[in-house]
Design a protein around this motif. Structure first.
Motif, PDB file in Angstrom:
ATOM      1  N   LEU A   1      -1.666   4.133   2.729  1.00 23.66           N
ATOM      2  CA  LEU A   1      -2.331   3.685   3.947  1.00 23.66           C
ATOM      3  C   LEU A   1      -1.622   4.226   5.182  1.00 23.66           C
ATOM      4  O   LEU A   1      -0.422   4.030   5.342  1.00 23.66           O
ATOM      5  CB  LEU A   1      -2.353   2.153   4.001  1.00 23.66           C
ATOM      6  CG  LEU A   1      -3.170   1.517   5.122  1.00 23.66           C
ATOM      7  CD1 LEU A   1      -4.658   1.749   4.897  1.00 23.66           C
ATOM      8  CD2 LEU A   1      -2.878   0.017   5.194  1.00 23.66           C
TER       9      LEU A   1
ATOM     10  N   THR B   1       0.824  -1.208   0.000  1.00 20.21           N
ATOM     11  CA  THR B   1       0.000   0.000   0.000  1.00 20.21           C
ATOM     12  C   THR B   1       0.860   1.261   0.000  1.00 20.21           C
ATOM     13  O   THR B   1       0.363   2.347  -0.295  1.00 20.21           O
ATOM     14  CB  THR B   1      -0.944   0.051   1.216  1.00 20.21           C
ATOM     15  OG1 THR B   1      -0.180  -0.065   2.424  1.00 20.21           O
ATOM     16  CG2 THR B   1      -1.976  -1.069   1.154  1.00 20.21           C
TER      17      THR B   1
ATOM     18  N   MET C   1      -8.563   1.029  -0.070  1.00 18.33           N
ATOM     19  CA  MET C   1      -7.149   0.989  -0.453  1.00 18.33           C
ATOM     20  C   MET C   1      -6.584  -0.418  -0.307  1.00 18.33           C
ATOM     21  O   MET C   1      -5.817  -0.894  -1.147  1.00 18.33           O
ATOM     22  CB  MET C   1      -6.331   1.944   0.418  1.00 18.33           C
ATOM     23  CG  MET C   1      -6.638   3.400   0.247  1.00 18.33           C
ATOM     24  SD  MET C   1      -5.662   4.379   1.427  1.00 18.33           S
ATOM     25  CE  MET C   1      -6.476   5.974   1.287  1.00 18.33           C
ATOM     26  N   VAL C   2      -6.953  -1.081   0.780  1.00 17.52           N
ATOM     27  CA  VAL C   2      -6.422  -2.413   1.055  1.00 17.52           C
ATOM     28  C   VAL C   2      -6.984  -3.438   0.073  1.00 17.52           C
ATOM     29  O   VAL C   2      -6.253  -4.294  -0.445  1.00 17.52           O
ATOM     30  CB  VAL C   2      -6.729  -2.837   2.509  1.00 17.52           C
ATOM     31  CG1 VAL C   2      -6.299  -4.282   2.749  1.00 17.52           C
ATOM     32  CG2 VAL C   2      -6.030  -1.901   3.490  1.00 17.52           C
TER      33      VAL C   2
ATOM     34  N   ARG D   1      -5.596  -6.102  -4.821  1.00 15.58           N
ATOM     35  CA  ARG D   1      -4.522  -5.797  -3.864  1.00 15.58           C
ATOM     36  C   ARG D   1      -4.586  -6.741  -2.669  1.00 15.58           C
ATOM     37  O   ARG D   1      -3.565  -7.246  -2.212  1.00 15.58           O
ATOM     38  CB  ARG D   1      -4.596  -4.343  -3.405  1.00 15.58           C
ATOM     39  CG  ARG D   1      -3.496  -3.991  -2.406  1.00 15.58           C
ATOM     40  CD  ARG D   1      -3.501  -2.513  -2.082  1.00 15.58           C
ATOM     41  NE  ARG D   1      -2.869  -1.741  -3.156  1.00 15.58           N
ATOM     42  CZ  ARG D   1      -2.896  -0.404  -3.226  1.00 15.58           C
ATOM     43  NH1 ARG D   1      -3.543   0.289  -2.300  1.00 15.58           N
ATOM     44  NH2 ARG D   1      -2.283   0.221  -4.205  1.00 15.58           N
TER      45      ARG D   1
END
Length: 342
Positions: free
Chosen positions: A255, A251, A289-290, A297
């Motif tokens: 993150l 990330t 995001m993860v 991802r």
């Protein structure tokens, strides 16, 4: 010079173009540096030795990389993101008649006052209080305000007489021999270090020399662990750390560091490990995001973590990952304890 009021962090400046730095060596580095400072190593003895060695320094200075090199196998996670290490991680190296028990501490936190960082700083203070010798890790040729704040902890109450070795890491990034000795002299003025150890953690020769320098400072006593032991941490703990490392590596700066991993299930069935883990983030946006587009991802985090765990544990691993939002967890003492922060 007052260590609590250092100049702003500046890279060492080249002294002349015709003085390349030779390969790093521990215990004072080059012959010229040895001659400048003199060797202060305690007398050798053939008796069995064992002791605790704390590795301390500001965040992202290379402590975990150094610990893994000293142990000879990965026991602490690494990433470019600062504040990766959050627990007191013990790595063990037994060589000939000496057992080295290394304690990798979190980087001392000076910029944020949430409960997580207060917990990390308590871990640092507890670690340095009961060890036999301290490795204070800095970048060779650099010393900034965050380094000085860590040094002030080592100069605080209860630290009198405890040997502190200055480990000037990343020596390979200093391009001129003439840069090193003046910088070490300035460090000598900041604290009566027991040893000066310019080195590069990725060089095996430097690691061997550092072990030789540390050995005389360990007590003559029996070993704490079996000769084959590498860490006192469980496979369950290592699983959470490996997943967290892949999380941060994949990330990047997207993150925030206030994310963690909780192991929900760890089952052993012969040569198979069934692991279920939850990645905890603080906001819905962080969850996205993860997971990434189409879950790609999260899938990559799981794949890379599984492959490394299979290598570390020498078995097959089945790994399930979930992502949950827990707002404010990093400033919640009760949740910190439930997530394994001491």
């Amino acid at each position: 010079m007052n260590a609590s009021q250092p100049p702003a962090e500046q890279p060492a400046q080249p002294s002349s173009p015709e003085e390349p730095v030779p390969a790093a060596s521990a215990g004072g580095g080059t012959d010229a540096i040895d001659a400048f400072f003199g060797r202060k190593t305690a007398p050798e003895s053939a008796a069995q030795r064992c002791g605790l060695i704390a590795i301390v320094g500001r965040p992202n200075v290379g402590k975990s990389t150094l610990l893994n090199a000293l142990v000879g196998q990965k026991v602490s996670i690494t990433s470019r993101k600062a504040q990766t290490t959050r627990h007191r991680i013990t790595g063990i190296r037994t060589h000939e008649d000496t057992q080295y028990v290394f304690v990798d501490t979190p980087g001392f936190q000076t910029r944020h006052g949430n409960a997580l960082n207060r917990n990390l700083n308590r871990t640092v203070l507890a670690s340095v209080g009961d060890v036999d010798v301290i490795l204070f890790v800095v970048e060779a040729g650099r010393f900034g305000l965050d380094d000085a704040k860590v040094l002030s902890v080592l100069q605080g109450p209860g630290m009198e007489g405890k040997p502190v070795l200055l480990v000037a890491n990343k020596l390979d990034q200093v391009h001129r021999r003439g840069d090193v000795a003046p910088w070490l002299k300035s460090m000598q003025e900041r604290h009566p270090f027991a040893e000066f150890v310019p080195m590069t953690a990725k060089r095996p020769d430097d690691i061997q020399r550092l072990l030789q320098v540390v050995r005389p400072y360990l007590p003559e006593q029996g070993w704490f662990y079996d000769a084959e032991a590498l860490t006192d941490r469980s496979d369950r703990f290592l699983a959470s750390e490996i997943v967290r490392e892949k999380l941060f590596r994949l990330t990047g700066d997207e993150l925030p560091y206030t994310s963690t991993v909780v192991i929900d299930k760890f089952e052993e069935e012969g040569r198979l490990r069934k692991i279920a883990a939850t990645i905890i983030v603080e906001r819905d946006g962080h969850k996205g995001m993860v997971i990434g587009d189409g879950g790609e991802r999260l899938k990559r985090i799981g794949t890379e973590a599984r492959q490394e765990l299979e290598k570390l544990m020498d078995c097959k691993v089945f790994l399930e990952l979930w992502v949950k939002v827990r707002s404010g967890w990093a400033d919640d003492e009760q949740r910190l304890r439930s997530y394994g922060y001491e």
